[in-house]
Design a protein around this motif. Structure first.
Motif, PDB file in Angstrom:
ATOM      1  N   ASP A 169       0.890  -1.152   0.000  1.00  0.00           N
ATOM      2  CA  ASP A 169       0.000   0.000   0.000  1.00  0.00           C
ATOM      3  C   ASP A 169       0.940   1.217   0.000  1.00  0.00           C
ATOM      4  N   PRO A 170       1.015   1.959  -1.102  1.00  0.00           N
ATOM      5  CA  PRO A 170       2.001   3.040  -1.176  1.00  0.00           C
ATOM      6  C   PRO A 170       1.504   4.386  -0.634  1.00  0.00           C
ATOM      7  N   ASN A 171       0.333   4.391   0.020  1.00  0.00           N
ATOM      8  CA  ASN A 171      -0.313   5.676   0.328  1.00  0.00           C
ATOM      9  C   ASN A 171       0.401   6.529   1.362  1.00  0.00           C
ATOM     10  N   LYS A 172       1.126   5.901   2.285  1.00  0.00           N
ATOM     11  CA  LYS A 172       1.830   6.719   3.298  1.00  0.00           C
ATOM     12  C   LYS A 172       2.914   7.556   2.616  1.00  0.00           C
ATOM     13  N   ALA A 173       3.644   6.929   1.703  1.00  0.00           N
ATOM     14  CA  ALA A 173       4.691   7.684   0.995  1.00  0.00           C
ATOM     15  C   ALA A 173       4.067   8.760   0.097  1.00  0.00           C
ATOM     16  N   ILE A 174       2.956   8.435  -0.518  1.00  0.00           N
ATOM     17  CA  ILE A 174       2.301   9.439  -1.380  1.00  0.00           C
ATOM     18  C   ILE A 174       1.903  10.653  -0.533  1.00  0.00           C
ATOM     19  N   ALA A 175       1.291  10.389   0.635  1.00  0.00           N
ATOM     20  CA  ALA A 175       0.785  11.484   1.466  1.00  0.00           C
ATOM     21  C   ALA A 175       1.924  12.279   2.113  1.00  0.00           C
ATOM     22  N   GLU A 176       2.921  11.588   2.645  1.00  0.00           N
ATOM     23  CA  GLU A 176       3.935  12.287   3.447  1.00  0.00           C
ATOM     24  C   GLU A 176       5.120  12.764   2.610  1.00  0.00           C
ATOM     25  N   LEU A 177       5.486  11.981   1.627  1.00  0.00           N
ATOM     26  CA  LEU A 177       6.686  12.318   0.848  1.00  0.00           C
ATOM     27  C   LEU A 177       6.340  13.015  -0.462  1.00  0.00           C
ATOM     28  N   ASN A 178       5.051  13.005  -0.798  1.00  0.00           N
ATOM     29  CA  ASN A 178       4.651  13.556  -2.092  1.00  0.00           C
ATOM     30  C   ASN A 178       5.432  12.858  -3.212  1.00  0.00           C
ATOM     31  N   TRP A 179       5.618  11.565  -3.024  1.00  0.00           N
ATOM     32  CA  TRP A 179       6.364  10.738  -3.988  1.00  0.00           C
ATOM     33  C   TRP A 179       5.499   9.547  -4.374  1.00  0.00           C
ATOM     34  N   GLN A 180       5.552   9.220  -5.632  1.00  0.00           N
ATOM     35  CA  GLN A 180       4.783   8.087  -6.122  1.00  0.00           C
ATOM     36  C   GLN A 180       5.531   7.492  -7.308  1.00  0.00           C
ATOM     37  N   ALA A 181       5.530   6.177  -7.423  1.00  0.00           N
ATOM     38  CA  ALA A 181       6.170   5.540  -8.582  1.00  0.00           C
ATOM     39  C   ALA A 181       5.413   5.937  -9.847  1.00  0.00           C
ATOM     40  N   GLU A 182       6.153   6.263 -10.882  1.00  0.00           N
ATOM     41  CA  GLU A 182       5.520   6.742 -12.122  1.00  0.00           C
ATOM     42  C   GLU A 182       5.734   5.821 -13.311  1.00  0.00           C
ATOM     43  N   LEU A 183       6.794   5.040 -13.285  1.00  0.00           N
ATOM     44  CA  LEU A 183       7.154   4.242 -14.463  1.00  0.00           C
ATOM     45  C   LEU A 183       6.475   2.877 -14.404  1.00  0.00           C
ATOM     46  N   GLY A 184       5.811   2.509 -15.497  1.00  0.00           N
ATOM     47  CA  GLY A 184       5.026   1.279 -15.529  1.00  0.00           C
ATOM     48  C   GLY A 184       5.837   0.081 -16.001  1.00  0.00           C
ATOM     49  N   LEU A 185       5.116  -1.037 -16.093  1.00  0.00           N
ATOM     50  CA  LEU A 185       5.746  -2.316 -16.432  1.00  0.00           C
ATOM     51  C   LEU A 185       6.479  -2.263 -17.773  1.00  0.00           C
ATOM     52  N   GLU A 186       5.878  -1.590 -18.755  1.00  0.00           N
ATOM     53  CA  GLU A 186       6.486  -1.568 -20.082  1.00  0.00           C
ATOM     54  C   GLU A 186       7.872  -0.911 -20.037  1.00  0.00           C
ATOM     55  N   GLN A 187       7.952   0.200 -19.285  1.00  0.00           N
ATOM     56  CA  GLN A 187       9.236   0.904 -19.145  1.00  0.00           C
ATOM     57  C   GLN A 187      10.245   0.029 -18.394  1.00  0.00           C
ATOM     58  N   MET A 188       9.771  -0.658 -17.355  1.00  0.00           N
ATOM     59  CA  MET A 188      10.682  -1.537 -16.592  1.00  0.00           C
ATOM     60  C   MET A 188      11.290  -2.576 -17.527  1.00  0.00           C
ATOM     61  N   MET A 189      10.442  -3.141 -18.392  1.00  0.00           N
ATOM     62  CA  MET A 189      10.898  -4.213 -19.289  1.00  0.00           C
ATOM     63  C   MET A 189      11.819  -3.665 -20.378  1.00  0.00           C
ATOM     64  N   ALA A 190      11.443  -2.524 -20.959  1.00  0.00           N
ATOM     65  CA  ALA A 190      12.259  -1.938 -22.026  1.00  0.00           C
ATOM     66  C   ALA A 190      13.634  -1.547 -21.483  1.00  0.00           C
ATOM     67  N   ASP A 191      13.658  -0.959 -20.290  1.00  0.00           N
ATOM     68  CA  ASP A 191      14.939  -0.505 -19.734  1.00  0.00           C
ATOM     69  C   ASP A 191      15.814  -1.677 -19.296  1.00  0.00           C
ATOM     70  N   THR A 192      15.195  -2.735 -18.771  1.00  0.00           N
ATOM     71  CA  THR A 192      15.967  -3.935 -18.412  1.00  0.00           C
ATOM     72  C   THR A 192      16.650  -4.494 -19.657  1.00  0.00           C
ATOM     73  N   TRP A 193      15.882  -4.565 -20.746  1.00  0.00           N
ATOM     74  CA  TRP A 193      16.411  -5.148 -21.978  1.00  0.00           C
ATOM     75  C   TRP A 193      17.463  -4.233 -22.618  1.00  0.00           C
ATOM     76  N   HIS A 194      17.230  -2.950 -22.582  1.00  0.00           N
ATOM     77  CA  HIS A 194      18.211  -2.012 -23.148  1.00  0.00           C
ATOM     78  C   HIS A 194      19.558  -2.179 -22.445  1.00  0.00           C
ATOM     79  N   TRP A 195      19.535  -2.230 -21.127  1.00  0.00           N
ATOM     80  CA  TRP A 195      20.771  -2.426 -20.346  1.00  0.00           C
ATOM     81  C   TRP A 195      21.421  -3.769 -20.711  1.00  0.00           C
ATOM     82  N   GLN A 196      20.632  -4.849 -20.706  1.00  0.00           N
ATOM     83  CA  GLN A 196      21.200  -6.186 -20.928  1.00  0.00           C
ATOM     84  C   GLN A 196      21.729  -6.336 -22.358  1.00  0.00           C
TER      85      GLN A 196
END
Ligand code: NAD
Ligand code: UFG
Length: 336
Positions: free
Chosen positions: A301-328
């Motif tokens: 549940d990421p809501n505590k970080a969203i509320a207190e840190l004003n931080w939220q993950a923005e990059l989705g699965l497609e980006q995770m996969m593309a960047d993993t492959w680009h590096w490898q």
């Protein structure tokens, strides 16, 4: 000036990139036991900025004293540690020494130098087999089932009691879910030694032809498709969460815990399909029995970080996969 321990490692090198980009002055302390100086050099090239580097061990009190004398450190981002669950089962004393003693020596050096702000790399492993999903920061921790997990819980508890004894300390324990991906440049990424334990590095090495096929550990879990579900978070999002935590603990002293995850759970087969789709590559796999010690599902549940840190993950699965492959793809043998 920030002291970044473990800054040559997978997550630490991405943290170094964010810090230098945000114009922080940084000194990295790393003994290079699981990393390569090339990562530091590449980050300096990518950012056009320099950091200080000390090759040394967090357990070396003399080295830390010299370091705190030489540099005017304001806060510590503490990534240095050993992280292999399986290895920790085989070598528990080595893990206790490196991760627990190492953190203790670091905290003592900080106290002597009157540096009392630290952001610590903890792990969702402290929740064990979680009592509820999604996992909030109030979900009870449980006695970890392996020495690695125990070291994370032990260091968290040491720091909590330290803050209780001296409220001028300010601590963030960041409980990471499953960090994956790489910087979009393909210049830095995860470079595991030997056969990877973790899912994404394994998939990437199948894709690049270093490994033949993925073993999917367990297809009989109580999850939508029977395979294990995890909360995968892009490493670039993860390290940005550290900057937000650092800002927060500077303004609000005390002991703070935040989950760093996306809140989305994906199964092993979801991940295989997402990698195949994003990169147009087939990943052969075989269903195998469960891996010892694995749990069915784990997501934040990421809501505590969203509320207190004003931080939220923005990059989705497609980006995770593309960047993993680009590096490898651009570094088929990692940094070597
Ligand atoms: P990594 O192994 O790539 O980086 C750790 C770095 O610490 C390495 O550069 C290593 O050389 C250094 N190091 C280890 N022991 C040291 C010591 N005694 N003195 C000095 N340097 C030392 O690992 P990572 O994936 O970048 O993980 C960073 C931190 O995040 C670790 O504390 C890890 O336990 C934690 N974490 C990682 C994950 C994950 O899935 N990668 C999940 C949860 C938490
Ligand atoms: N898996 C496979 N095949 C593989 C590797 C993994 O099927 O070759 C499966 C696992 O069974 C699990 C999922 O993929 O269902 C994720 O496994 P990982 O090994 O990638 O990650 P874990 O969730 O087991 O562990 C990770 C870190 C730990 C940390 C934990 C919680 O490796 O250090 O997340 O944060 F403690």
């Amino acid at each position: 000036m920030i002291l970044l321990t473990g800054g040559a490692g997978y997550i630490g090198s991405h943290m170094l990139f964010e810090l230098l980009t945000a114009n922080y002055e940084v000194v990295v302390l790393d003994n290079l036991c699981n990393s390569n100086m090339t990562a530091i050099n590449r980050v300096q090239q990518m950012t056009g900025k320099a950091c200080h580097f000390v090759e040394g061990d967090i357990r070396d009190a003399g080295c830390l004293t010299d370091l705190f004398n030489q540099y005017a450190i304001d806060a510590v981002l503490h990534f240095a540690g050993l992280k292999s669950v399986g290895e920790s089962v085989a070598q528990p004393l080595r893990y206790f020494d490196n991760n627990i003693t190492g953190s203790l020596v670091l905290l003592k050096a900080m106290q002597s130098a009157q540096v009392k702000r630290i952001v610590f790399s903890s792990s969702a492993t402290v929740y064990g087999d979680p009592a509820e999903l999604p996992i909030t920061e109030s979900t009870p921790t449980s006695m970890p089932t392996n020495p690695y997990g125990y070291t994370k819980l032990a260091v968290e508890q040491m720091m909590m009691q330290l803050v209780d004894s001296d409220p001028s300390w300010s601590v963030a324990a960041l409980r990471y879910f499953n960090p994956v991906g790489a910087h979009s440049s393909g210049q830095i990424g995860e470079d595991p030694k030997g056969i990877p334990n973790n899912l994404l590095p394994y998939i990437a090495q199948v894709a690049v032809g270093r490994l033949q096929q993925l073993s999917v550990f367990g297809a009989d879990y109580n999850t939508p498709d029977g395979t294990g579900v995890r909360d995968y978070i892009h490493v670039v999002d993860l390290v940005k969460g550290h900057l937000a935590a650092l800002t927060y603990i500077t303004a609000n002293l005390g002991y703070h815990i935040w989950n760093l995850g996306t809140g989305e759970g994906y199964s092993v087969l979801d991940m295989v399909r997402a990698f195949e789709k994003a990169n147009n590559i087939d990943i052969p796999y075989k269903l195998e029995p469960r891996r010892a010690g694995d749990i069915a599902a784990c997501y934040a549940d990421p809501n505590k970080a969203i509320a207190e840190l004003n931080w939220q993950a923005e990059l989705g699965l497609e980006q995770m996969m593309a960047d993993t492959w680009h590096w490898q793809r651009t570094n088929p043998h990692g940094y070597s």
